[in-house]
Enzyme design. Structure first.
Site, PDB file in Angstrom:
ATOM      1  N   SER A  30       0.879  -1.169   0.000  1.00 36.76           N
ATOM      2  CA  SER A  30       0.000   0.000   0.000  1.00 36.76           C
ATOM      3  C   SER A  30       0.917   1.219   0.000  1.00 36.76           C
ATOM      4  CB  SER A  30      -0.890  -0.019   1.235  1.00 36.76           C
ATOM      5  OG  SER A  30      -1.880   0.973   1.121  1.00 36.76           O
ATOM      6  N   GLU A  31       0.744   2.120  -0.967  1.00 38.93           N
ATOM      7  CA  GLU A  31       1.761   3.143  -1.213  1.00 38.93           C
ATOM      8  C   GLU A  31       1.883   4.190  -0.103  1.00 38.93           C
ATOM      9  OE1 GLU A  31      -0.855   2.593  -3.177  1.00 38.93           O
ATOM     10  OE2 GLU A  31      -1.748   4.443  -3.943  1.00 38.93           O
ATOM     11  N   ASN A  32       0.957   4.179   0.849  1.00 35.40           N
ATOM     12  CA  ASN A  32       1.122   5.093   1.978  1.00 35.40           C
ATOM     13  C   ASN A  32       2.129   4.575   2.994  1.00 35.40           C
ATOM     14  OD1 ASN A  32      -0.951   3.133   2.409  1.00 35.40           O
ATOM     15  ND2 ASN A  32      -1.462   4.160   4.305  1.00 35.40           N
TER      16      ASN A  32
END
Lengths: 233, 218
Positions: free
Chosen positions: B46-48
């Site tokens: 998840s890119e966060n």
């Protein structure tokens, strides 16, 4: 040890003026500097340029500054959760620079790392690359992106010590470490401020060298935007 | 019958390969995580700032400090890890993530994709999509074949502002599975009961039909 502690948010934001450029950590409402944002609202400073991945929601986070029209320009990657933002942007009241999230992160990192510009493939061939230098490396096209120059960076950590060392929790880390590196003055608010020696140096995410002011935050709401759960069986 | 969104996700899950790191976009792509084939190990990025993303938390254990890129509360599996946004996009740009699945408003037959802006009407931003599509080797688009007005979303040329150029490799819609090849969309599979004729009518871009087109096996 160099002591970075200031006694409260008022002292932490001394020197903040209208027209300045700020970085504000957080992803959505996760890991945002709630105390510093509340103080910016209170100070009524205007014409701000805010570099932040998102723009909060209508009544929380940076949304509070938008409601009061304190922001002149937003530099973000995604602003989908804020109706007031979309209204101000579409009507032209608010200047908006939307940039790819990875480019935003790297521009923040570059700012603090002494790198004036770098090439990234993100946005090549799109309107994001318009007017920017492009170059081919190994048969692939890249876009030149520049560092920022913010006066203040406001970050929020889980724990910090009096020397300014920071530890983040979960996905509340997000943009905070790079922004901490980037501020001419970096203000860190923490859920728990401890004495030096209490944090394991092996576990520090942001070394205190990047932090100019640190204070014990209070009254964290830590709102959840999308509460998704698996029902108890 | 055309597929529903869950079935689109189910079909995409068949593309997953053992030991892949996968980034799933918001919407239909998120559902892919529910259909990982048996015997296959996958880690979701998840890119966060999260690798090894797990299912939604049990009611009452949700943590405001643990969300996915859609701002939903999630969990982290054993062996997972947490990191900042610069490192997250180093994983993406550096091609350490094997597959990206994302939604789209339009896909063109040359692999261009538009999914972040409708000028004058909707501007939410590109989030991480531009970084993802510019770097991933393997990009699958999950979307409905036509928009709400019944117009094709598989076009000769995108009409909306682009997210990336020449990057989409495969499209899975409610009607079909298609590969993006040199001169158009190559039809690979039909949704059960959907005819080649129906797919042809719903596709504005060049559709390449080569021999018998099998039905999807869900």
């Amino acid at each position: 040890m160099i002591n970075k502690v200031v006694k409260n948010v008022e002292e932490a934001l001394q020197g903040v003026e209208s027209g300045m450029e700020f970085m504000l950590g957080g992803f959505g409402l996760c890991g945002i500097p709630e105390n510093s944002i509340a103080q910016l609202v209170k100070l009524e400073v205007t014409d701000l340029t805010c570099i932040s991945n998102n723009a909060g929601v209508d009544n929380f986070g940076l949304g509070q500054l938008l409601q009061k029209r304190q922001i002149k320009k937003m530099i973000s990657s995604y602003v989908g959760e804020n109706d007031e933002f979309e209204r101000q942007m579409l009507s032209g009241e608010l200047e908006v620079d939307l940039i790819p999230q990875g480019t935003l992160a790297e521009r923040c990192r570059a700012t603090g790392a002494g790198i004036p510009a770098f090439f990234t493939p993100a946005g090549y061939g799109t309107e994001v690359a318009e007017g920017k230098e492009t170059r081919e490396f190994n048969g692939k096209m890249y876009v030149l992106e520049h560092a920022f120059n913010p006066e203040f960076a406001f970050v929020k950590a889980w724990k910090g010590d009096t020397a300014g060392n920071l530890i983040f929790k979960g996905t509340a880390r997000n943009f905070n470490p790079m922004m901490a590196m980037a501020g001419k003055i970096t203000v860190a608010e923490v859920e728990e401020l401890v004495e030096v020696g209490e944090l394991d140096p092996n576990q520090i995410h942001t070394p205190g060298i990047f932090v100019q002011r640190i204070f014990q935050g209070k009254d964290y709401e830590k709102r959840i935007e999308q509460r998704t759960v698996t029902p108890k069986v | 019958m055309a597929l529903n969104k869950t079935q689109i996700a189910q079909r995409i899950a068949q593309e997953l390969q053992h030991n892949w790191y996968v980034n799933l976009g918001i919407g239909i792509p998120t559902l892919v995580a529910n259909y990982i084939p048996k015997g296959i190990d996958i880690e979701f990025q998840s890119e966060n700032g999260l690798l090894g993303m797990g299912p939604f938390p049990i009611e009452g254990t949700e943590d405001a400090d643990l969300i996915n890129a859609g701002k939903q509360t999630v969990t982290i599996l054993q062996g997972g890890s947490l990191f900042d946004s610069a490192m997250s996009f180093a994983m993406i740009r550096g091609q350490h993530v094997q597959l990206t699945v994302l939604g789209a408003m339009e896909v063109a037959q040359n692999g261009d994709i538009s999914n972040w802006k409708i000028p004058g009407r909707m501007v939410k931003g590109m989030g991480g999509a531009m970084d993802l599509v510019a770097s991933a080797d393997n990009i699958i688009v999950a979307m409905m074949h036509t928009n709400k007005r019944g117009e094709s979303k598989l076009l000769k040329k995108c009409s909306l502002p682009l997210t990336g150029v020449g990057c989409v490799k495969k499209v899975v819609t409610n009607l079909a599975v298609l590969d993006v090849v040199e001169d158009g969309f190559k039809l690979l599979e039909r949704a059960p009961g959907v005819t080649v004729e129906e797919i042809k009518n719903a596709t504005e871009g060049n559709l390449i039909i080569d021999g018998e087109i099998p039905e999807m096996d869900l």
